[in-house]
Design an enzyme around this catalytic site. Structure first.
Site, PDB file in Angstrom:
ATOM      1  NE  ARG A 103       4.932  -1.565  18.033  1.00 35.09           N
ATOM      2  CZ  ARG A 103       4.808  -2.515  17.108  1.00 35.09           C
ATOM      3  NH1 ARG A 103       3.727  -3.280  17.061  1.00 35.09           N
ATOM      4  NH2 ARG A 103       5.778  -2.726  16.230  1.00 35.09           N
ATOM      5  CG  HIS A 132       4.435  -2.226  10.967  1.00 34.41           C
ATOM      6  ND1 HIS A 132       4.140  -2.481  12.289  1.00 34.41           N
ATOM      7  CD2 HIS A 132       3.978  -3.307  10.285  1.00 34.41           C
ATOM      8  CE1 HIS A 132       3.516  -3.657  12.395  1.00 34.41           C
ATOM      9  NE2 HIS A 132       3.409  -4.181  11.181  1.00 34.41           N
ATOM     10  CD  GLU A 175       6.185  -9.092  13.296  1.00 32.02           C
ATOM     11  OE1 GLU A 175       5.953  -9.489  12.147  1.00 32.02           O
ATOM     12  OE2 GLU A 175       5.491  -9.382  14.265  1.00 32.02           O
ATOM     13  CG  ASN A 202       5.534  -7.534  17.337  1.00 34.29           C
ATOM     14  OD1 ASN A 202       5.509  -6.740  18.282  1.00 34.29           O
ATOM     15  ND2 ASN A 202       5.479  -7.154  16.080  1.00 34.29           N
ATOM     16  CE1 TYR A 229       2.030 -11.036  16.648  1.00 33.77           C
ATOM     17  CE2 TYR A 229      -0.319 -11.425  16.972  1.00 33.77           C
ATOM     18  CZ  TYR A 229       0.717 -10.584  16.621  1.00 33.77           C
ATOM     19  OH  TYR A 229       0.451  -9.294  16.251  1.00 33.77           O
ATOM     20  CD  GLU A 241       2.494  -6.396  16.037  1.00 38.94           C
ATOM     21  OE1 GLU A 241       2.182  -7.517  15.570  1.00 38.94           O
ATOM     22  OE2 GLU A 241       3.004  -5.500  15.355  1.00 38.94           O
TER      23      GLU A 241
HETATM   24  C1  GBH Z   1       2.580  -9.263  13.041  1.00 33.54           C
HETATM   25  O1  GBH Z   1       3.162 -10.303  12.372  1.00 33.54           O
HETATM   26  C2  GBH Z   1       2.672  -7.971  12.298  1.00 33.54           C
HETATM   27  O2  GBH Z   1       3.559  -7.072  12.925  1.00 33.54           O
HETATM   28  C3  GBH Z   1       1.360  -7.311  12.068  1.00 33.54           C
HETATM   29  O3  GBH Z   1       1.488  -6.346  11.079  1.00 33.54           O
HETATM   30  C4  GBH Z   1       0.344  -8.356  11.750  1.00 33.54           C
HETATM   31  O4  GBH Z   1      -0.882  -7.795  11.365  1.00 33.54           O
HETATM   32  C5  GBH Z   1       0.162  -9.197  12.963  1.00 33.54           C
HETATM   33  O5  GBH Z   1       1.352  -9.617  13.503  1.00 33.54           O
HETATM   34  C6  GBH Z   1      -0.726 -10.400  12.755  1.00 33.54           C
HETATM   35  O6  GBH Z   1      -0.191 -11.266  11.811  1.00 33.54           O
HETATM   36  O7  GBH Z   1       6.391 -17.524   9.165  1.00 33.54           O
HETATM   37  O8  GBH Z   1       6.168 -18.447   6.994  1.00 33.54           O
HETATM   38  O9  GBH Z   1       4.777 -19.258   8.764  1.00 33.54           O
HETATM   39  C7  GBH Z   1       3.041 -11.532  13.046  1.00 33.54           C
HETATM   40  C8  GBH Z   1       4.135 -12.463  12.674  1.00 33.54           C
HETATM   41  C9  GBH Z   1       3.229 -13.210  10.586  1.00 33.54           C
HETATM   42  C10 GBH Z   1       4.696 -14.570  11.914  1.00 33.54           C
HETATM   43  C11 GBH Z   1       2.884 -14.391   9.733  1.00 33.54           C
HETATM   44  C12 GBH Z   1       4.327 -15.735  11.080  1.00 33.54           C
HETATM   45  C13 GBH Z   1       3.463 -16.517   9.001  1.00 33.54           C
HETATM   46  C14 GBH Z   1       4.281 -16.862   7.817  1.00 33.54           C
HETATM   47  N1  GBH Z   1       3.669 -13.581  11.919  1.00 33.54           N
HETATM   48  N2  GBH Z   1       3.934 -15.355   9.737  1.00 33.54           N
HETATM   49  S1  GBH Z   1       5.488 -18.112   8.207  1.00 33.54           S
END
Ligand code: GBH
Length: 492
Positions: free
Chosen positions: A84, A130, A175, A317, A319, A387
């Site tokens: 991807r 993206h 996202e 995605n 996590y 992801e």
């Molecule tokens: C993804 O975002 C992205 O698609 C990717 O580009 C990135 O490198 C990867 O994951 C790792 O971060 O919501 O205010 O607490 C992940 C999504 C990004 C969600 C950071 C939470 C934190 C700010 N996350 N975000 S907050």
């Protein structure tokens, strides 16, 4: 607990798509090379470097514009089924308002990249957008402009036209939450507008319309000959209630609607439109705050129908997760904003292993809880995990045991989901290699391969997790005791 023998019998089906993911701005570099236009991340990192934790940028990053053959070689080493990647809008359309003025060098780059994948039977999954918006479109309002859906459809048609003979898995946006809440409603992603009261919601509406236009363009004009599929990637954390009380359950539902429901519900729900309870809350609060109408804009009947059902699959995605309380753990939200609209408390357990990213904890059952929830909510749509991954500080180096624990946990959840009848079709690890982690710069690394950013060649070296992931992909089984015997990577 299941014994390790019993676990070893649980297999991923042969047609389950294992992959790894990246994004253009985070890996390509070559920011001003061969006719590429300026993106909002170029502009922002160049003019306001202090917004980035280590004052860095993606000018060079992993230099994948020049190293793409090595990147595909890594995918072959891992034995992956799919890759991807995302397409840089300003690399394809440096003059984005003239969508037929295509930058041939940019097209050549992605052609070479895709052809290299196909040469080795690797399925390309392309993200159309993206986060690297052409700066010129931002100057005209970006995602807040009512013209945005039209601009996006033009661009999407160009990439279908150029690459759709070979790319069969498309996603429109990566996202929405990160773009709309953090980019327009906040100041953690470009364009850093911090229009807290309405930025998020106007962005959401235009994004949904843009997505639907790109989906219908594909469905009507390309799918009949190209036979691919088109979806969207939504980032969804598992959000559960802190206790079983009715209040906490309602608070969790409201938070789910605010965090991802405003993007998912209009597309994937049977009835379409923004999520009901949350829309009512925002309307009510807006009036109390003196706004003439709800800060969450209406979708007309026609728009609602146009957006509803605009998917072939759902990309997620995923996590992490957290728990929500109606009354405890609240933090003050002084200004009208999405965070104030869904005014609930957020609880993160000390038992959950922390990563290098403050937002990312290891929540043992989050993927299972989420996917079974979505199965029931949206009538079991085809789902790809687009992801999923774990960050470490650079000092961790090659022995990344916590990342291994994360992948084994997530993939065990994935097997549980398959057993529970979830229509889960694939899993993409974030990320194939270390890359530019947005405002965290190069301080939080997600790679299966380490990248030596100090070296001229941006040398890639497999981490221990790469060997473990490879073993799972090859055997279709998670062996909790597998240890790589050496750290020598080969192509099998
Ligand atoms: C993804 O975002 C992205 O698609 C990717 O580009 C990135 O490198 C990867 O994951 C790792 O971060 O919501 O205010 O607490 C992940 C999504 C990004 C969600 C950071 C939470 C934190 C700010 N996350 N975000 S907050």
């Amino acid at each position: 607990a299941v014994s390790s023998n019993a676990q070893q019998e649980r297999r991923f089906p042969d047609d389950f798509l294992f992959g790894a993911a990246t994004a253009s701005y985070q890996i390509e570099g070559a920011w001003n090379v061969d006719g590429k236009g300026e993106s909002i991340w170029d502009r922002m990192t160049h003019t306001k470097p202090h917004l980035i934790k280590d004052m860095t940028n993606g000018d060079i990053a992993a230099n994948s514009y020049y190293n793409y053959k090595r990147d595909v070689e890594m995918i072959r080493e891992l034995g992956l089924d799919a890759y991807r990647f995302s397409i840089s809008w300003p690399r394809i359309l440096p003059n984005p308002l003239a969508p037929y003025e295509v930058n041939q060098a940019g097209v050549d780059f992605y052609n070479n990249y895709i052809n290299e994948m196909l040469k080795y039977n690797i399925t390309p999954m392309a993200t159309i957008y993206h986060w690297d918006l052409p700066q010129k479109l931002q100057d005209l309002g970006g995602l807040l402009s009512p013209m945005f859906p039209e601009w996006f459809e033009h661009y999407a048609r160009v990439v279908y036209e150029k690459f759709g003979d070979r790319v069969k898995l498309w996603t429109t946006f990566n996202e929405p939450r990160e773009m709309c809440l953090l980019g327009y409603g906040g100041d953690e992603k470009a364009p850093f507008l911090n229009l807290t009261d309405i930025g998020t919601y106007y962005c959401a509406k235009n994004l949904l319309l843009a997505h639907a236009r790109a989906y219908h363009a594909y469905n009507n004009d390309f799918k009949p000959t190209q036979n691919g599929e088109c979806g969207i990637v939504i980032n969804i954390s598992w959000i559960g209630p802190l206790t079983d009380s009715e209040e906490d359950n309602y608070a969790a539902e409201l938070k789910r609607q605010a965090e991802w429901g405003i993007y998912a519900e209009p597309i994937f729900s049977e009835q379409g439109g923004f999520p009901k309870e949350f829309a009512e809350v925002v309307a009510q609060k807006s009036i109390e705050q003196g706004y003439a109408t709800s800060r969450l804009p209406e979708l007309t009947e026609e728009e609602r129908k146009f957006i509803q059902g605009s998917f072939d699959f759902l990309g997620i995605n995923h996590y992490t997760g957290y728990l929500v309380s109606a009354n405890e753990y609240k933090t003050a939200n002084a200004v009208p904003s999405l965070l104030d609209d869904a005014d609930v408390g957020v609880y993160i357990s000390d038992d959950w292993l922390p990563s290098a990213s403050d937002w990312l904890k290891m929540v043992p059952d989050s993927l299972y809880n989420l996917l079974t929830h979505l199965k029931d909510k949206y009538n079991n749509p085809p789902v790809y995990i687009t992801e999923s991954g774990w960050s470490e500080v650079p000092e961790t180096g090659l022995i990344d045991d916590e990342r291994i624990l994360f992948y084994r946990t997530a993939l065990n959840n994935a097997l549980d989901c398959l057993e529970a009848g979830v229509n889960l079709k694939g899993y993409m690890a974030w990320s194939l290699m270390d890359n530019y982690e947005w405002i965290a710069g190069y301080t939080e690394l997600f790679g299966l391969y380490e990248v030596d950013f100090k070296s001229e060649a941006k040398t890639r070296t497999p981490r221990k997790s790469a060997f473990v992931y490879k073993q799972i992909v090859k055997t279709r089984v998670i062996d909790p005791d597998y240890e790589p015997t050496d750290m020598v990577m080969t192509i099998d």
